[in-house]
Each structure stands twice: as C-alpha cells, then as structure tokens.
Design a protein around this motif. Structure first.
Motif, mmCIF file in Angstrom:
data_model
loop_
_atom_site.group_PDB
_atom_site.id
_atom_site.type_symbol
_atom_site.label_atom_id
_atom_site.label_comp_id
_atom_site.label_asym_id
_atom_site.label_seq_id
_atom_site.Cartn_x
_atom_site.Cartn_y
_atom_site.Cartn_z
ATOM 1 N N CYS A 11 0.830 -1.209 0.000
ATOM 2 C CA CYS A 11 0.000 0.000 0.000
ATOM 3 C C CYS A 11 0.863 1.257 0.000
ATOM 4 C CB CYS A 11 -0.932 -0.006 1.215
ATOM 5 S SG CYS A 11 -2.217 -1.269 1.128
ATOM 6 N N LEU A 12 1.950 1.253 0.760
ATOM 7 C CA LEU A 12 2.864 2.402 0.756
ATOM 8 C C LEU A 12 3.492 2.592 -0.617
ATOM 9 C CD1 LEU A 12 4.658 2.027 4.213
ATOM 10 C CD2 LEU A 12 2.994 3.767 3.549
ATOM 11 N N MET A 13 3.884 1.496 -1.250
ATOM 12 C CA MET A 13 4.429 1.580 -2.595
ATOM 13 C C MET A 13 3.376 2.096 -3.574
ATOM 14 S SD MET A 13 7.621 0.742 -2.679
ATOM 15 C CE MET A 13 7.865 0.368 -4.401
ATOM 16 N N GLY A 14 2.129 1.671 -3.391
ATOM 17 C CA GLY A 14 1.057 2.138 -4.263
ATOM 18 C C GLY A 14 0.841 3.632 -4.165
ATOM 19 N N VAL A 15 0.863 4.171 -2.933
ATOM 20 C CA VAL A 15 0.695 5.612 -2.738
ATOM 21 C C VAL A 15 1.856 6.376 -3.373
ATOM 22 C CG1 VAL A 15 0.635 7.451 -1.002
ATOM 23 C CG2 VAL A 15 -0.696 5.356 -0.655
ATOM 24 N N PHE A 16 3.070 5.913 -3.128
ATOM 25 C CA PHE A 16 4.267 6.591 -3.630
ATOM 26 C C PHE A 16 4.293 6.612 -5.158
ATOM 27 C CE2 PHE A 16 8.736 6.124 -5.012
ATOM 28 C CZ PHE A 16 9.199 7.370 -4.649
ATOM 29 N N LEU A 17 4.036 5.459 -5.788
ATOM 30 C CA LEU A 17 4.105 5.364 -7.246
ATOM 31 C C LEU A 17 2.961 6.125 -7.915
ATOM 32 C CD1 LEU A 17 5.080 1.599 -7.423
ATOM 33 C CD2 LEU A 17 6.550 3.534 -7.971
ATOM 34 N N SER A 18 1.798 6.165 -7.279
ATOM 35 C CA SER A 18 0.678 6.944 -7.814
ATOM 36 C C SER A 18 1.011 8.433 -7.815
ATOM 37 C CB SER A 18 -0.585 6.689 -6.987
ATOM 38 O OG SER A 18 -0.933 5.324 -6.998
ATOM 39 N N GLU A 19 1.667 8.891 -6.754
ATOM 40 C CA GLU A 19 2.077 10.300 -6.682
ATOM 41 C C GLU A 19 3.088 10.625 -7.783
ATOM 42 O OE1 GLU A 19 2.256 14.179 -5.423
ATOM 43 O OE2 GLU A 19 0.841 12.609 -4.853
ATOM 44 N N LEU A 20 4.006 9.701 -8.058
ATOM 45 C CA LEU A 20 4.972 9.917 -9.138
ATOM 46 C C LEU A 20 4.279 10.033 -10.491
ATOM 47 C CD1 LEU A 20 8.067 7.656 -8.351
ATOM 48 C CD2 LEU A 20 7.861 10.122 -8.156
ATOM 49 N N LEU A 21 3.261 9.201 -10.718
ATOM 50 C CA LEU A 21 2.523 9.274 -11.977
ATOM 51 C C LEU A 21 1.814 10.613 -12.128
ATOM 52 C CD1 LEU A 21 0.862 5.769 -12.569
ATOM 53 C CD2 LEU A 21 2.546 6.926 -13.989
ATOM 54 N N SER A 46 -3.166 -0.680 -6.540
ATOM 55 C CA SER A 46 -3.230 0.646 -7.164
ATOM 56 C C SER A 46 -3.525 0.658 -8.652
ATOM 57 C CB SER A 46 -1.921 1.398 -6.913
ATOM 58 O OG SER A 46 -0.824 0.565 -7.218
ATOM 59 N N TYR A 47 -3.511 -0.485 -9.339
ATOM 60 C CA TYR A 47 -3.888 -0.532 -10.759
ATOM 61 C C TYR A 47 -3.144 0.517 -11.581
ATOM 62 C CZ TYR A 47 -7.757 -3.841 -10.591
ATOM 63 O OH TYR A 47 -8.510 -4.978 -10.482
ATOM 64 N N HIS A 48 -1.804 0.546 -11.508
ATOM 65 C CA HIS A 48 -1.056 1.591 -12.197
ATOM 66 C C HIS A 48 -1.229 1.546 -13.714
ATOM 67 C CE1 HIS A 48 1.114 1.622 -8.288
ATOM 68 N NE2 HIS A 48 1.044 2.897 -8.515
ATOM 69 N N TYR A 49 -1.536 0.370 -14.237
ATOM 70 C CA TYR A 49 -1.718 0.264 -15.679
ATOM 71 C C TYR A 49 -3.014 0.924 -16.139
ATOM 72 C CZ TYR A 49 -3.545 -3.892 -13.344
ATOM 73 O OH TYR A 49 -4.131 -4.737 -12.447
ATOM 74 N N ALA A 50 -3.926 1.231 -15.217
ATOM 75 C CA ALA A 50 -5.173 1.923 -15.576
ATOM 76 C C ALA A 50 -5.366 3.185 -14.742
ATOM 77 C CB ALA A 50 -6.364 0.978 -15.388
ATOM 78 N N ASN A 70 -8.573 15.899 -5.936
ATOM 79 C CA ASN A 70 -9.605 14.870 -5.832
ATOM 80 C C ASN A 70 -9.061 13.493 -6.206
ATOM 81 O OD1 ASN A 70 -11.497 16.738 -5.015
ATOM 82 N ND2 ASN A 70 -12.314 17.076 -7.061
ATOM 83 N N MET A 71 -8.095 13.466 -7.133
ATOM 84 C CA MET A 71 -7.497 12.182 -7.505
ATOM 85 C C MET A 71 -6.698 11.617 -6.342
ATOM 86 S SD MET A 71 -7.477 10.030 -9.922
ATOM 87 C CE MET A 71 -6.657 8.491 -10.292
ATOM 88 N N ARG A 72 -6.008 12.491 -5.616
ATOM 89 C CA ARG A 72 -5.253 12.019 -4.443
ATOM 90 C C ARG A 72 -6.208 11.503 -3.368
ATOM 91 N NH1 ARG A 72 -1.922 16.625 -5.800
ATOM 92 N NH2 ARG A 72 0.181 15.903 -6.402
ATOM 93 N N LYS A 73 -7.323 12.214 -3.158
ATOM 94 C CA LYS A 73 -8.312 11.746 -2.185
ATOM 95 C C LYS A 73 -8.831 10.364 -2.577
ATOM 96 C CE LYS A 73 -10.099 16.234 -0.602
ATOM 97 N NZ LYS A 73 -11.296 17.105 -0.555
ATOM 98 N N PRO A 114 6.587 4.644 -13.603
ATOM 99 C CA PRO A 114 6.413 5.879 -12.816
ATOM 100 C C PRO A 114 7.734 6.549 -12.459
ATOM 101 C CG PRO A 114 4.972 4.162 -11.979
ATOM 102 C CD PRO A 114 5.895 3.511 -12.964
ATOM 103 N N CYS A 115 8.703 5.764 -11.985
ATOM 104 C CA CYS A 115 9.995 6.341 -11.582
ATOM 105 C C CYS A 115 10.777 6.845 -12.792
ATOM 106 C CB CYS A 115 10.822 5.301 -10.832
ATOM 107 S SG CYS A 115 10.017 4.648 -9.355
ATOM 108 N N LEU A 116 10.828 6.034 -13.849
ATOM 109 C CA LEU A 116 11.586 6.423 -15.043
ATOM 110 C C LEU A 116 11.006 7.682 -15.681
ATOM 111 C CD1 LEU A 116 13.791 5.584 -17.114
ATOM 112 C CD2 LEU A 116 11.988 4.355 -18.336
ATOM 113 N N PHE A 117 9.694 7.725 -15.816
ATOM 114 C CA PHE A 117 9.058 8.891 -16.449
ATOM 115 C C PHE A 117 9.313 10.157 -15.641
ATOM 116 C CE2 PHE A 117 5.624 6.178 -18.720
ATOM 117 C CZ PHE A 117 6.604 5.707 -19.572
ATOM 118 N N TYR A 118 9.185 10.051 -14.322
ATOM 119 C CA TYR A 118 9.359 11.249 -13.489
ATOM 120 C C TYR A 118 10.817 11.725 -13.517
ATOM 121 C CZ TYR A 118 9.233 14.411 -9.525
ATOM 122 O OH TYR A 118 9.351 15.512 -8.735
#
Length: 364
Positions: free
Chosen positions: A3-13, A170-174, A189-192, A356-360
């Motif tokens: 879950c922590l990884m999901g939050v972090f990677l979503s923020e990077l996206l 986190s469904y990063h692919y979608a 709102n997306m972060r919420k 997410p990391c590479l793009f950012y």
C-alpha cells in the motif's frame, strides 16, 4: 508495504503527468521516450499485461465454478462426467459472455456500477471471514500451529508477492485512465480517491489475511480451499465462492479497457496507412459517358452520420473479436499460477515500478 508503494508510485505518476502536460500514460511515454519508441513500448506492455491479467481472471472464474459444481452437483464428483456444467471451460466461457457488454464501455465512468458490485462482493467476503474468525475464537477452536512470527521461508514468500499485491492495490496500468472520471478532474480529488481506495484495500487485505490465519492456521494460505461445506455450511460456502467469483469476473472489463483501445488504435492506424498509400493522384481524362462529367449531377458521398455508424460498427466488431480471443485462450489454460508468474515477473513490474519512476526522472 504494498500500500505504501502504491501511494508513492501513484504520486509519481501524477507529478509526471503535470510536468509532461499529458493526461495519459501513452502521452507521457511518447514525450519521454520519443514518439515511436514510447508508443511501441507502452502499447506492447499494455496489451500483454492487461490481456494477460484479464484472461487469468477468466481462468479464476472457471476454476471456482468447477469447485462449486463439485459441491452442488453429485454427478460432477465422477472422474469422467459428460455434463457441461462439470467442466472448467464451461464456466470460463459463460463468465466471458456475461461480461461481454461491459467490454464495449467507451470510458471508465461506464464501469462504475460494475465496480460497485465488485466492492460489495469483496466487502461480503471480508465480513464473513472476520465473522468466522470471531466464531472460531469464541468456540475455542483456534488452530495449534499459530506462530507470532513467521518463519524465514514464509517471509520470503510474502516479500516475493509484493509486486502482485501492489498491482492489485493501485492498478497503475489503468491509473491515469481513471483520472478523467474523478469529480473536477483535479489532482486534489485524484489524491483523495487514491488514499481512500488504497486505505480500503489495505483494510480488506489485512483483515482477510489476519483473520484467515487465526481461523485456519497455515492451512489458510489458500483461503478459498479452507472454506468448505463442512465448516461453514453449503449455503455460506456457495456465497463465499460467488462473492469471490463476482469480484474476479468484474475485474476483467477494467483491465480489458486499455488493452482493447491499444489494439484498435494499432489496427485503425495501419488501415489508414494502407489506404493513404493506395490513393494516388488521378489525371483527368475525357470520359466516353458525358453524364459522369455533368456538374449538375452530384456525387453520392456518405453522410457524417453514416460514416460514424460504419466506424462504430467496425470498432464493435474488433472489440468482439478481441474479447472472444481472450475467452478462447482462457479455455486452454488449466492453471492460473503460470499466467500470474509470467505477468508478475515481466510487464506488471514494468508498469508499477519502472514506468512511474523512469518517467518522473526523465521528464524532470
């Protein structure tokens, strides 16, 4: 950890989206990796990952359906049963046909009702697991093989599943495909939405895992198999499996959404290229039939409505073919472990950790 990884990677996206000025993962990839290279990499990963996951979920439904049939129908207990409802492929095909209408969704917003059903099914599964755990504790039937700390091998297996769980969290692919459906289409709102969704998932996963371990001990590694008609009754056993099956089934159109769009875009772009190469300037020649050159006779051209209808029909036919192909592949997959390992070790890691990391990093 997932879950922590999901939050972090979503923020990077989200940050990569804002810096690149592109609202989609494809747009960010093209800007970072180059037009052609980014298009190829994102498209290939998207198709392999999402269609692979969708096909795997159909296999899950087939396996669960067969397990239910063994309990409900006495004829299915025989090794050589010719009844259709006793075979895994039958439930895979039926499941694929049930979600066929959802595959024609034009946006993620069209899948909100299906997602609501999925959440309710998972909530029921979680609630019943917690209740059964309290029942086991209250009656003093707690297993004897409980340990406060896991063994080293169990910890390694748990760490090895983080990539699969992070993808489920986190469904990063979608992730960016959901962004336009958020109220106001803003990062706040997306972060919420992200924090609320991941928080709910964390509670559900932790509750099911912890309560399943307390109720069954090490036998709870495969929780679906641990619940049997003998310990929870036939009715609850059927309800457990229906809830799990419904959740897995409705996941298919969600992961299918981006994959079908990528495939259709490839087909349509190749058709346009072929049609443009075939078209060549035609020199004006005198015609034997004078009526064809008469300016008073207008050429018959398709109207905008007719062209839109033809385009929509072609698109729907392509979606139907892709969907039926997924069902066909799922029918011939006997086990879900191989598919999960293949996807989890390749494209799922690329989507979750690398992109997410590479793009950012590259965009900043």
């Amino acid at each position: 950890m997932s879950c922590l990884m999901g939050v972090f990677l979503s923020e990077l996206l989200l940050r990569a989206k804002n810096v690149a000025g592109e609202p989609t993962l494809m747009g960010i990839g093209k800007k970072v990796l180059g037009e052609r290279r980014g298009y190829l990499i994102i498209t290939i990963c998207n198709i392999v990952n999402n269609l692979g996951l969708g096909t795997t979920y159909l296999v899950v439904v087939g396996v669960t359906g067969k397990a239910l049939a063994l309990v409900v129908f006495d004829s299915c207990s025989k090794e050589s049963s010719y009844d259709l409802y006793c075979h895994q492929w039958f439930y895979t095909i039926v499941a694929g046909l049930l979600v066929l209408p959802l595959s024609f969704a034009k946006s993620m917003a069209a899948l909100k009702n299906a997602s609501t059903v999925k959440v309710c099914a998972i909530a029921f599964f979680c609630g019943m697991t917690i209740c059964y755990c309290f029942y086991i504790i209250g009656t003093g039937k707690v297993p004897d093989d409980l340990h406060y700390l896991p063994s080293f091998s169990s910890a390694m297996e748990g760490l090895g599943s983080i990539n699969i769980v992070t993808g489920a969290v986190s469904y990063h692919y979608a992730y960016l495909s959901i962004y336009p459906t958020v109220v106001g289409q803003c990062d706040k709102n997306m972060r919420k939405t992200t924090y609320l969704g991941i928080g709910m998932v964390c509670f559900v996963y932790a509750s099911i895992g912890f309560c399943g371990y307390l109720a069954f001990g090490h036998a709870g590694d495969n929780l679906l198999v641990s619940f049997t008609p003998d310990n929870v009754g036939t009715f609850l056993f059927v309800m457990f499996n229906i809830a799990f099956t419904s959740s897995a089934l409705i996941t298919f159109p969600v992961v299918f959404f981006d994959a079908k769009n990528c495939i259709i875009e490839i087909i349509e772009s190749s058709i346009k290229k072929r049609s443009s190469t075939k078209e060549a300037p035609i020199e004006p020649q005198e015609s034997i039939n004078p009526t064809k050159e008469d300016p008073l006779i207008p050429e018959s051209k398709p109207t905008t409505q007719e062209s839109n209808t033809q385009s929509s029909t072609k698109r729907n036919m392509m979606i139907l073919i892709i969907h039926l192909s997924c069902i066909g592949v799922a029918v011939f997959i006997p086990s879900i472990l191989t598919a999960f390992k293949l996807i989890g070790g390749t494209t799922l890691n690329i989507f979750m950790y690398m992109f997410p990391c590479l793009f950012y990093i590259l965009i900043t």
